[in-house]
Design a protein around this motif. Sequence first.
Motif, short mmCIF file in Angstrom:
data_model
loop_
_atom_site.label_atom_id
_atom_site.label_comp_id
_atom_site.label_asym_id
_atom_site.label_seq_id
_atom_site.Cartn_x
_atom_site.Cartn_y
_atom_site.Cartn_z
N ARG A 1 -3.04 4.83 -0.77
CA ARG A 1 -4.25 4.37 -0.09
C ARG A 1 -5.48 4.84 -0.86
NH1 ARG A 1 -4.08 0.81 4.28
NH2 ARG A 1 -2.09 1.06 5.34
N PRO A 2 -6.58 4.08 -0.81
CA PRO A 2 -7.81 4.53 -1.47
C PRO A 2 -8.48 5.65 -0.69
CG PRO A 2 -8.17 2.43 -0.40
CD PRO A 2 -6.71 2.74 -0.26
N THR B 1 0.83 -1.20 0.00
CA THR B 1 0.00 0.00 0.00
C THR B 1 0.87 1.25 0.00
OG1 THR B 1 -0.12 -0.15 2.39
CG2 THR B 1 -1.95 -1.08 1.16
N VAL C 1 -12.77 5.45 -4.39
CA VAL C 1 -11.69 4.58 -4.86
C VAL C 1 -11.70 3.31 -4.02
CG1 VAL C 1 -9.19 4.33 -5.16
CG2 VAL C 1 -10.28 6.51 -5.64
N MET D 1 -9.92 -0.78 -3.32
CA MET D 1 -8.65 -1.49 -3.41
C MET D 1 -8.90 -2.98 -3.58
SD MET D 1 -5.23 -1.13 -1.10
CE MET D 1 -5.96 -1.56 0.45
N LYS E 1 -2.98 9.50 -0.57
CA LYS E 1 -4.34 9.08 -0.87
C LYS E 1 -4.71 9.43 -2.30
CE LYS E 1 -6.80 8.43 3.33
NZ LYS E 1 -8.11 8.52 3.94
N TYR F 1 -3.81 -5.08 -4.06
CA TYR F 1 -3.55 -3.67 -3.77
C TYR F 1 -3.75 -2.76 -4.98
CZ TYR F 1 -1.42 -5.89 0.26
OH TYR F 1 -1.19 -6.67 1.36
N LEU G 1 -5.63 -0.12 -7.10
CA LEU G 1 -6.63 0.91 -6.83
C LEU G 1 -7.47 1.13 -8.08
CD1 LEU G 1 -4.65 3.56 -4.78
CD2 LEU G 1 -5.92 1.60 -3.98
#
Length: 77
Positions: free
Chosen positions: A46-47, A43, A51, A53, A73, A57, A59
Amino acid sequence: MAHKKGQGSSRNGRDSNPQFRGLRLFGGQPAKPGAIILTQCGTKFRPGNNVGMGRNYTLFAKAEGTVQFQGKKVHVV
């Protein structure tokens, strides 16, 4: 008598395909629902809003909009 074959060409013919990771959509680009934004190991990103995941991982966009990066993010606004 040798127990191993010579040259080794018959056993060494395997190579795995590369996993093309990285960004698919950059900031400011439009994204449709289900569009992959980026693929990554772990990661790193991050979503955020709209969004999701995947198990590996990846997105992806959950809604239509434009991609926006905010630190670590990723949002679809």
